[in-house]
Design an enzyme around this catalytic site. Structure first.
Site, mmCIF file in Angstrom:
data_model
loop_
_atom_site.group_PDB
_atom_site.id
_atom_site.type_symbol
_atom_site.label_atom_id
_atom_site.label_comp_id
_atom_site.label_asym_id
_atom_site.label_seq_id
_atom_site.Cartn_x
_atom_site.Cartn_y
_atom_site.Cartn_z
ATOM 1 N N HIS A 191 51.720 -7.887 -18.389
ATOM 2 C CA HIS A 191 50.713 -8.750 -19.027
ATOM 3 C C HIS A 191 51.171 -9.185 -20.421
ATOM 4 O O HIS A 191 51.904 -8.474 -21.109
ATOM 5 C CB HIS A 191 49.337 -8.084 -19.065
ATOM 6 C CG HIS A 191 49.253 -6.783 -19.808
ATOM 7 N ND1 HIS A 191 49.029 -6.711 -21.163
ATOM 8 C CD2 HIS A 191 49.332 -5.500 -19.372
ATOM 9 C CE1 HIS A 191 48.971 -5.443 -21.539
ATOM 10 N NE2 HIS A 191 49.159 -4.682 -20.472
ATOM 11 N N ASP B 188 49.195 -10.031 -23.134
ATOM 12 C CA ASP B 188 48.385 -9.690 -24.309
ATOM 13 C C ASP B 188 48.603 -8.250 -24.741
ATOM 14 O O ASP B 188 49.083 -7.407 -23.977
ATOM 15 C CB ASP B 188 46.898 -9.921 -24.024
ATOM 16 C CG ASP B 188 46.368 -9.042 -22.898
ATOM 17 O OD1 ASP B 188 47.045 -8.955 -21.850
ATOM 18 O OD2 ASP B 188 45.286 -8.448 -23.057
ATOM 19 N N ASP C 52 53.063 -2.023 -24.954
ATOM 20 C CA ASP C 52 52.120 -2.237 -23.863
ATOM 21 C C ASP C 52 51.519 -3.627 -24.053
ATOM 22 O O ASP C 52 50.590 -3.799 -24.826
ATOM 23 C CB ASP C 52 51.031 -1.167 -23.931
ATOM 24 C CG ASP C 52 49.904 -1.373 -22.952
ATOM 25 O OD1 ASP C 52 50.075 -2.105 -21.977
ATOM 26 O OD2 ASP C 52 48.819 -0.799 -23.191
ATOM 27 N N GLU D 35 44.651 -8.645 -20.081
ATOM 28 C CA GLU D 35 44.564 -7.401 -19.324
ATOM 29 C C GLU D 35 43.782 -6.354 -20.107
ATOM 30 O O GLU D 35 43.032 -5.554 -19.534
ATOM 31 C CB GLU D 35 45.978 -6.887 -19.008
ATOM 32 C CG GLU D 35 46.039 -5.674 -18.085
ATOM 33 C CD GLU D 35 46.030 -4.344 -18.807
ATOM 34 O OE1 GLU D 35 45.951 -3.306 -18.126
ATOM 35 O OE2 GLU D 35 46.074 -4.335 -20.063
ATOM 36 N N GLU D 36 43.966 -6.355 -21.424
ATOM 37 C CA GLU D 36 43.390 -5.305 -22.255
ATOM 38 C C GLU D 36 41.880 -5.428 -22.435
ATOM 39 O O GLU D 36 41.255 -4.529 -22.974
ATOM 40 C CB GLU D 36 44.072 -5.311 -23.632
ATOM 41 C CG GLU D 36 45.574 -5.051 -23.602
ATOM 42 C CD GLU D 36 45.939 -3.633 -23.210
ATOM 43 O OE1 GLU D 36 45.018 -2.845 -22.887
ATOM 44 O OE2 GLU D 36 47.134 -3.295 -23.240
ATOM 45 N N ASP E 69 53.995 -1.413 -16.399
ATOM 46 C CA ASP E 69 52.888 -1.263 -17.344
ATOM 47 C C ASP E 69 52.450 0.186 -17.458
ATOM 48 O O ASP E 69 51.259 0.481 -17.541
ATOM 49 C CB ASP E 69 51.714 -2.161 -16.905
ATOM 50 C CG ASP E 69 50.637 -2.264 -17.974
ATOM 51 O OD1 ASP E 69 50.918 -1.935 -19.136
ATOM 52 O OD2 ASP E 69 49.511 -2.678 -17.639
ATOM 53 N N HIS F 111 47.873 1.573 -28.212
ATOM 54 C CA HIS F 111 46.567 1.147 -28.718
ATOM 55 C C HIS F 111 46.246 1.761 -30.069
ATOM 56 O O HIS F 111 45.094 1.709 -30.507
ATOM 57 C CB HIS F 111 45.443 1.448 -27.735
ATOM 58 C CG HIS F 111 45.565 0.717 -26.431
ATOM 59 N ND1 HIS F 111 44.571 0.714 -25.477
ATOM 60 C CD2 HIS F 111 46.556 -0.042 -25.907
ATOM 61 C CE1 HIS F 111 44.940 -0.006 -24.443
ATOM 62 N NE2 HIS F 111 46.164 -0.474 -24.683
#
Length: 482
Positions: free
Chosen positions: A76, A78, A115, A145-146, A169, A456
């Protein structure tokens, strides 16, 4: 000036650095999507870019593999944008400030976006190297995706012929993921009425928490700043009078919040007692959470004497009641897979505006019935106190496939390269494989990736040696997919 130019594999890190120079948080993916399109155009590759910025790139097989079935490379575009409180970077408009010590890559004061930028870099580097042996390739790069896998939900895969998917991922080298939890975002609100009160305005701040990914770190015993704020306010309400102005904390529903604040009006005579109470609470929490969150802090900032809007009557009581009763964290563990979280939720965002107090949860479960029951529990709780709940971004669980040719190939290649078999696991975090499998019948998918720590969070870092080994592994798998 390049920061990663001496790192291997050179092609992967060169592209990764270009991606990091492009702001690409969720809902801000047009520029990085256009970068991928331009990349394909410059190499004469067919591509599809949809209105949501999803991109699919098609590449013919290398010589000798023309008759092989296509392989899908997927990641992904984003990233989760988090930064330290003192960071001056505008992540909507500016690229990341990369750093490396030769073993790790990270971004100064922000998340790195390994990520899932590393998946995009791997895929584009493969497309850029004519010497690599591979079947026909279909590269699927999704957006958002997030924030609920919105790109995977909206993408049209009608032109995809492959049924073998490499989802790059995951963040632990040596692990092949074969199933994941389903989930949803639940947005809850308590409506608000306001009155005006004059007194000493102060801000109580819960901070210093480790935070983390609400899927992979939800079972690590880390504190949730929004939940702690609710505990603080409810216990404080039993001891001392105060008027509540706002409660705010967290930026992403799928990140365990590291900070949360409450603005309140108190009597000036009460300030010293409030500070003492905050210090007492801080000490109790540091003992409670121990090594899992050793730097929890509770601070009180004096703003000054003024008149300010405060939550009125029942609205304040409803807010405190909800914050004291809401479920959070691990709700059930798997009975089939030891150590696997089965059901959880995370209060990731707490926000106050003129309409009310808003709470956004990430709900996850590998059992659909438990996920539905948990979402119903939230809705019932809100309704009991005059509020409401709305479900968005719901995505299905990715179910384990008993017979998988792709899993056998990847296990064989891994064992040959590493001298030992990989771990075959399931994960509590959400992956796009479930949504893609729903669009591509009989899809055989595996998720994997290099070592990335603390995703994150502003402590996120990417292992350079692991990127190299995983690159070799991907090339070996592509060569074996005859």
């Amino acid at each position: 000036m390049s920061v990663l130019n001496k790192l291997q594999p050179e092609g992967v890190f060169a592209i990764f650095e270009q991606l990091c120079a492009i702001p690409h948080g969720s809902r801000n993916t047009k520029a990085i999507s256009d970068f991928c399109v331009k990349f394909a155009e410059q190499r004469g590759l067919r591509y599809i870019q949809d209105e949501n910025n999803n991109v699919i790139i098609f590449a013919p097989a290398s010589a000798g593999m023309e008759h092989a079935q296509p392989v899908i490379l997927q990641g992904h575009l984003d990233m989760v944008c988090e930064k330290t409180p003192d960071c001056d970077l505008d992540m909507e408009k500016q690229g990341l400030r990369l750093q490396t010590d030769g073993e790790w890559v990270w971004a100064d004061q922000t998340t790195l976006g390994g990520d899932d930028g590393i998946a995009v870099a791997y895929a584009l580097a493969i497309l850029d190297d004519a010497s690599i042996q591979h079947p026909p390739l279909e590269v699927i790069l999704t957006v958002d995706e997030e924030i609920g896998m919105l790109g995977a939900a909206s993408i049209d895969l009608g032109q995809i012929g492959g049924r073998r998917l490499l989802n790059i991922d995951s963040e632990e080298e040596g692990v092949l993921l074969t199933s994941c939890a389903g989930g949803a975002t639940v947005s809850c609100s308590i409506p608000m009425m306001w009155s005006v009160k004059k007194g000493l305005r102060v801000t109580v701040k819960i901070h210093g928490l480790r935070g983390g990914h609400s899927g992979t770190e939800i079972d690590k015993g880390r504190a949730n700043a929004n939940v702690l704020l609710g505990r603080f306010l409810n216990e404080l309400d039993k001891e001392y009078p105060y008027a509540l102005c706002t409660v705010d904390g967290g930026l992403k529903d799928n990140a365990i919040p590291r900070e949360s604040t409450a603005d309140m009006i108190i009597s000036p005579d009460y300030l010293e007692e409030l500070c003492a109470y905050a210090a007492k609470t801080q000490n109790a929490w540091r003992e409670e959470f121990g090594e899992n969150d050793p730097e929890i802090a509770v601070s009180v900032q004096e703003i000054g004497i003024d008149s300010h809007e405060v939550m009125f009557g029942d609205c304040r009581r409803n807010t405190l009641a909800v914050m004291s009763q809401l479920p959070n964290g691990v709700q059930a563990m798997s009975q089939e897979i030891e150590g696997l979280v089965q059901t959880s939720l995370n209060l990731g965002i707490l926000k106050t505006d003129f309409r009310g107090v808003h709470m956004t949860f990430s709900v996850r479960s590998s059992i659909n019935a438990e996920k539905d029951a948990l979402m119903e529990q939230l809705a019932d709780l809100m309704a009991r106190y005059g509020g409401g709940a709305e479900i968005n971004g719901e995505y299905p669980a990715w179910e384990y496939r008993k017979e998988s040719k792709l899993r056998r190939i990847m296990t064989q290649v891994y064992t040959e390269q590493y001298g030992e078999a990989p771990k075959i696991q399931a994960i509590h975090a959400g992956l796009e494989c479930g949504l893609l499998a729903g669009k591509l019948p009989d899809l055989d998918a595996i998720s994997f990736g290099p070592d990335i720590e603390e995703i994150h969070t502003t402590r996120e870092r990417l292992s350079i040696p692991s990127v190299q080994r995983t690159w070799n592994f991907i090339l070996g798998v592509l060569k074996a997919c005859k």
